[in-house]
Scaffold this active site. Structure first.
Site, PDB file in Angstrom:
ATOM      1  N   HIS A  20     -14.348  40.056  67.435  1.00 51.60           N
ATOM      2  CA  HIS A  20     -14.913  41.411  67.294  1.00 51.60           C
ATOM      3  C   HIS A  20     -14.295  42.401  68.266  1.00 51.60           C
ATOM      4  O   HIS A  20     -14.870  42.681  69.311  1.00 51.60           O
ATOM      5  CB  HIS A  20     -16.415  41.354  67.571  1.00 51.60           C
ATOM      6  CG  HIS A  20     -17.219  40.798  66.463  1.00 51.60           C
ATOM      7  ND1 HIS A  20     -17.637  41.546  65.385  1.00 51.60           N
ATOM      8  CD2 HIS A  20     -17.693  39.552  66.262  1.00 51.60           C
ATOM      9  CE1 HIS A  20     -18.331  40.787  64.563  1.00 51.60           C
ATOM     10  NE2 HIS A  20     -18.398  39.568  65.054  1.00 51.60           N
ATOM     11  N   CYS A  71     -14.542  39.555  61.342  1.00 53.91           N
ATOM     12  CA  CYS A  71     -15.572  38.509  61.277  1.00 53.91           C
ATOM     13  C   CYS A  71     -15.988  38.227  59.819  1.00 53.91           C
ATOM     14  O   CYS A  71     -15.227  37.599  59.103  1.00 53.91           O
ATOM     15  CB  CYS A  71     -16.756  38.883  62.164  1.00 53.91           C
ATOM     16  SG  CYS A  71     -17.827  37.470  62.487  1.00 53.91           S
ATOM     17  N   GLU A 110     -14.314  45.511  68.073  1.00 54.50           N
ATOM     18  CA  GLU A 110     -15.109  46.752  68.150  1.00 54.50           C
ATOM     19  C   GLU A 110     -16.319  46.642  69.065  1.00 54.50           C
ATOM     20  O   GLU A 110     -16.944  47.648  69.379  1.00 54.50           O
ATOM     21  CB  GLU A 110     -15.546  47.175  66.742  1.00 54.50           C
ATOM     22  CG  GLU A 110     -16.701  46.392  66.139  1.00 54.50           C
ATOM     23  CD  GLU A 110     -16.383  44.932  65.831  1.00 54.50           C
ATOM     24  OE1 GLU A 110     -15.185  44.580  65.777  1.00 54.50           O
ATOM     25  OE2 GLU A 110     -17.327  44.135  65.668  1.00 54.50           O
TER      26      GLU A 110
END
Ligand SMILES: *[C@@H]1O[C@H](CO)[C@@H](O)[C@H](O)[C@H]1NC(C)=O
Ligand SMILES: *[C@@H]1O[C@H](CO)[C@@H](O)[C@H](O)[C@H]1NC(C)=O
Ligand SMILES: *[C@@H]1O[C@H](CO)[C@@H](O)[C@H](O)[C@H]1NC(C)=O
Ligand SMILES: *[C@@H]1O[C@H](CO)[C@@H](O)[C@H](O)[C@H]1NC(C)=O
Length: 317
Positions: free
Chosen positions: A243, A133, A245
């Site tokens: 994202h 990001c 994660e």
């Protein structure tokens, strides 16, 4: 045996030893990889803020889940300190966040590490970088040497990746299981939380970016096609606008947050890929004590509430 033959044999043996050591370095992965995660300025509105910078704990867990240990890289340090840290870590992760990508101390540090990584890789010292990001955006800035980002309507949305023809032969995706690639491309499992994007148009018009990166996937907000995944052609640098994660580690109830099995697998496969890249690097600390002191275990994350955008953060002075 004449002296010259003896010297010749010694030289041959030395050359063979050198070849062996290079081959060994190539074939023996570093099974104790340490990845640096870059901190960034705290936000003025952060009610839990302590100190001057933070790292969201999800990035630490993400790397740990795939077999790496983490060293926090704090902002506002001298270039000499960063050079020193660079010689001890096996890869760098530039996380998501919300700082001014042009003027922040986090971008200053990212720039120093980016240049060190270019130089190291050019000299045969394999050093991977992963940008997520904001980290993706910082990488575009560092490569293009200018800000080419544009605003998109992607502040809170789960999207399917639109893979390019290059994706199936990419280093990043080529070993992903077929069913996961299908989910990534058909199901809405990639979390997007960004106002800024690199449009396909600006990418295609910028020679520096085009020469440097291969586009692996794109997305659209309905108006602007933007790049969602890319990897550098000649460097082990990887960038995702989404994202990976978040799925296993963040719980804010928002559109765009996905916790499906495939979303969590996508998280693990990206982390595992990057950690396997870090295992190709042989940097290390000068002593176990120095390593122990640098690891993130010396800090405790702060629980910020289950509905916070980051459930836990590490704060640093
Ligand atoms: C950076 O370091 C300088 C000098 O130590 C200090 O005055 C400044 O407040 C620091 N800035 C941040 C954001 O940490
Ligand atoms: C391209 O980049 C410029 C900044 O250099 C920006 O102003 C513009 O909005 C971008 N356009 C698109 C379509 O991404
Ligand atoms: C998935 O995302 C696409 C946009 O790429 C959208 O058109 C579609 O409605 C979404 N599907 C679901 C089930 O949310
Ligand atoms: C996927 O990308 C291709 C090439 O950039 C584009 O032509 C196509 O419209 C995109 N598809 C979707 C669903 O966004």
């Amino acid at each position: 045996m004449s002296l010259s033959t003896e010297a010749g044999i010694a030289a041959l043996l030395a050359a063979a030893a050198l070849l062996c050591s290079v081959a060994a370095a190539d074939s023996l992965p570093n099974q104790r990889p340490v990845v640096g995660v870059l901190a960034q300025e705290i936000l003025p509105e952060d009610p839990f803020a302590a100190g001057s910078s933070y790292i969201a704990a999800c990035y630490v867990k993400y790397l740990e889940s795939a077999g790496a240990r983490v060293v926090p890289i704090r902002i506002n340090r001298t270039e000499e300190e960063y050079v020193q840290i660079f010689s001890t870590i096996n890869g760098l992760l530039l996380p998501g966040g919300n700082v001014d990508t042009e003027t922040s101390l986090s971008t200053r540090a990212a720039k120093i590490f980016y240049r060190l990584a270019l130089k190291a890789n050019n000299a045969g010292d394999y050093f991977p970088i992963w940008g997520t990001c904001q980290g993706f955006q910082q990488l575009t800035l560092l490569t293009a040497d200018r800000n080419l980002l544009t605003v998109t309507d992607t502040r809170s949305a789960a999207l399917p990746l639109n893979f390019t023809a290059d994706s199936s032969s990419s280093r990043l995706f080529r070993n992903f299981p077929a069913d996961l690639m299908r989910s990534l491309s058909e199901d809405n499992i990639t979390a997007n939380f960004h106002s800024w994007s690199l449009s396909l148009q600006n990418f295609s018009r910028n020679g520096k970016l085009k020469r440097f990166y291969k586009v692996l996937s794109t997305n659209t907000d309905g108006t602007t096609d933007f790049i969602s995944t890319m990897e550098a052609r000649h460097y082990p640098f990887y960038a995702v606008q989404w994202h990976p994660e978040k799925s296993p580690f963040e719980w804010v109830d928002k559109p765009g947050m996905v916790h499906s099995t495939q979303a969590v697998r996508a998280s693990f496969y990206t982390a595992s890929f990057f950690v396997s890249e870090a295992m190709k690097n042989q940097h290390k600390f000068s002593s176990p004590a120095e390593e122990e002191q640098a690891l993130i275990y010396n800090f405790s994350p702060v629980f910020r509430g289950i509905s916070s955008i980051f459930v836990q953060k590490y704060y640093f002075d």
